[in-house]
Design a protein around this motif. Structure first.
Motif, PDB file in Angstrom:
ATOM      1  N   THR A 143       0.821  -1.210   0.000  1.00 37.02           N
ATOM      2  CA  THR A 143       0.000   0.000   0.000  1.00 37.02           C
ATOM      3  C   THR A 143       0.855   1.260   0.000  1.00 37.02           C
ATOM      4  O   THR A 143       0.543   2.239  -0.685  1.00 37.02           O
ATOM      5  CB  THR A 143      -0.938   0.009   1.224  1.00 37.02           C
ATOM      6  OG1 THR A 143      -1.742  -1.175   1.201  1.00 37.02           O
ATOM      7  CG2 THR A 143      -1.841   1.229   1.204  1.00 37.02           C
ATOM      8  N   TYR A 144       1.942   1.241   0.758  1.00 38.64           N
ATOM      9  CA  TYR A 144       2.745   2.446   0.924  1.00 38.64           C
ATOM     10  C   TYR A 144       3.925   2.554  -0.031  1.00 38.64           C
ATOM     11  O   TYR A 144       4.349   3.663  -0.369  1.00 38.64           O
ATOM     12  CB  TYR A 144       3.258   2.530   2.369  1.00 38.64           C
ATOM     13  CG  TYR A 144       2.237   3.074   3.338  1.00 38.64           C
ATOM     14  CD1 TYR A 144       2.122   4.436   3.558  1.00 38.64           C
ATOM     15  CD2 TYR A 144       1.372   2.223   4.025  1.00 38.64           C
ATOM     16  CE1 TYR A 144       1.183   4.946   4.430  1.00 38.64           C
ATOM     17  CE2 TYR A 144       0.424   2.719   4.897  1.00 38.64           C
ATOM     18  CZ  TYR A 144       0.331   4.090   5.097  1.00 38.64           C
ATOM     19  OH  TYR A 144      -0.612   4.590   5.956  1.00 38.64           O
ATOM     20  N   LEU A 145       4.477   1.440  -0.461  1.00 35.96           N
ATOM     21  CA  LEU A 145       5.666   1.501  -1.315  1.00 35.96           C
ATOM     22  C   LEU A 145       5.460   2.283  -2.611  1.00 35.96           C
ATOM     23  O   LEU A 145       6.352   3.039  -3.020  1.00 35.96           O
ATOM     24  CB  LEU A 145       6.157   0.078  -1.614  1.00 35.96           C
ATOM     25  CG  LEU A 145       6.896  -0.626  -0.473  1.00 35.96           C
ATOM     26  CD1 LEU A 145       7.305  -2.039  -0.889  1.00 35.96           C
ATOM     27  CD2 LEU A 145       8.127   0.177  -0.041  1.00 35.96           C
ATOM     28  N   PRO A 146       4.324   2.143  -3.305  1.00 35.66           N
ATOM     29  CA  PRO A 146       4.152   2.937  -4.526  1.00 35.66           C
ATOM     30  C   PRO A 146       4.198   4.446  -4.293  1.00 35.66           C
ATOM     31  O   PRO A 146       4.526   5.212  -5.211  1.00 35.66           O
ATOM     32  CB  PRO A 146       2.763   2.501  -5.035  1.00 35.66           C
ATOM     33  CG  PRO A 146       2.564   1.146  -4.457  1.00 35.66           C
ATOM     34  CD  PRO A 146       3.212   1.200  -3.116  1.00 35.66           C
ATOM     35  N   GLY A 152       8.470  10.299  -0.336  1.00 31.87           N
ATOM     36  CA  GLY A 152       9.558  10.142   0.612  1.00 31.87           C
ATOM     37  C   GLY A 152       9.043   9.918   2.026  1.00 31.87           C
ATOM     38  O   GLY A 152       8.069   9.193   2.238  1.00 31.87           O
ATOM     39  N   SER A 153       9.646  10.590   2.990  1.00 37.78           N
ATOM     40  CA  SER A 153       9.227  10.415   4.382  1.00 37.78           C
ATOM     41  C   SER A 153       7.844  10.998   4.645  1.00 37.78           C
ATOM     42  O   SER A 153       7.206  10.666   5.652  1.00 37.78           O
ATOM     43  CB  SER A 153      10.242  11.076   5.323  1.00 37.78           C
ATOM     44  OG  SER A 153      10.342  12.463   5.056  1.00 37.78           O
ATOM     45  N   ALA A 154       7.360  11.848   3.731  1.00 33.34           N
ATOM     46  CA  ALA A 154       6.031  12.428   3.902  1.00 33.34           C
ATOM     47  C   ALA A 154       4.933  11.382   3.795  1.00 33.34           C
ATOM     48  O   ALA A 154       3.770  11.665   4.101  1.00 33.34           O
ATOM     49  CB  ALA A 154       5.794  13.527   2.865  1.00 33.34           C
TER      50      ALA A 154
END
Length: 323
Positions: A143-146, A152-154
């Motif tokens: 879910t988050y990798l794309p 970035g860290s945001a």
């Protein structure tokens, strides 16, 4: 997951409409959660009327529909996860729920109830734990990798500043209301972590694998009780778990956790700070409520008192905010 849900609602909404589509989407999620609870109860051959426990709690319509908090999506996915017997499917659904909001991570010990019981072999423990945890972690990562290359860290959003803003960091402790009645402020955080970890260990050791919602309610309820967050919609998960736990052996009343959280929320940080002196919390200030348009329920003496809706959508244009 949450952004995907908001994007879907935006895509199917009429042009120029903002509030009503989100309210309707919240109503759809609330009804879907009720249907999921009914299916779980029917599969267990329990009285499906017990699902009315969830409907009795004002937090369900207030937070899910009026305030359109996306937490309802996480609750729906959590109910579906705990209601399924397949370990990999349970892990995938819990991973999706955690990707919506972090709070359902507290139900992971319940999903693994009894995995550390004395009679369970090491191979069975490893297989069940890996099936649930690795699948959940994989779904969260997918879910988050794309979003990572562009954000970035945001991608973590407001989470890094949440602990300080909400009064959980040392030096500015404003929560842990119950623990601070008997412990110094500096000890409240570590004590809460230790007690939640102890409840999780108890569920993993003594929990009933046929009733994962029992352990999930124990850990989640313990965490919310000890940390005393100021956002009443966090308790949506507790309300659904209470409906799952309820059976014909008793008549549990609608949980008061959302109302007590609302009391803290409307009183700001000072509500927990002045709990030991009996100082009554103030109503939500118009400046704070105008950006949220939320309804609060306050309790006094165990009775629910209707709050009021204040203001309108603020410049951020976000309904259902919060971590």
């Amino acid at each position: 997951m949450a952004e995907g849900w908001f994007l879907l609602v935006h895509a199917v909404s009429p042009a120029g409409r903002r509030h009503k589509p989100l309210h309707l989407a919240g109503a759809v999620l609330a009804v879907a959660t009720a249907v999921a609870l009914l299916l779980v109860q029917r599969r267990r051959c329990r009285d499906t009327r017990r699902v009315a426990l969830r409907a009795w709690c004002p937090a369900a319509p207030f937070a899910a529909v009026n305030d359109a908090h996306v937490d309802t999506l996480g609750v729906l996915l959590t109910v579906a996860a705990l209601g399924t017997a397949a370990e990999a499917r349970r892990g995938a659904l819990l991973g999706a729920a955690i990707a919506v909001k972090l709070l359902p991570v507290l139900t992971l010990p319940g999903a693994l109830s009894g995995v550390l019981a004395p009679g369970v072999t090491s191979r069975a423990r490893l297989r069940e734990t890996a099936s649930v945890l690795l699948t959940a972690v994989g779904v969260v990562a997918l879910t988050y990798l794309p979003c990572l290359p562009a954000s970035g860290s945001a991608v973590l959003g407001h989470l890094p500043g949440y602990l300080q803003e909400e009064g959980y960091e040392s030096g500015s402790v404003d929560r842990f209301a119950l623990l601070r009645l008997v412990l110094p402020d500096a000890w409240a955080g570590p004590a809460a972590v230790a007690l939640v970890a102890l409840s999780a260990w108890y569920v993993l050791r003594c929990g009933d694998p046929e009733r994962p919602w029992d352990g999930s309610l124990l850990v989640t309820g313990t965490a919310l009780l000890l940390t005393s967050p100021g956002y009443y919609w966090y308790a949506l998960l507790v309300v659904a778990l209470v409906a799952m736990v309820a059976d014909g052996s008793g008549s549990p009343s609608p949980p008061r956790a959302p109302c007590s959280m609302s009391r803290t929320h409307c009183g700001g940080g000072r509500a927990s700070r002045h709990l030991r002196t009996g100082w009554p919390p103030r109503r939500c200030s118009p400046a704070y409520s105008s950006g949220r348009g939320r309804v609060a329920a306050e309790t006094r003496g165990g009775r629910v008192r209707e709050g009021r809706r204040v203001g309108h959508m603020g410049p951020r244009g976000v309904i259902g905010g919060g971590v």
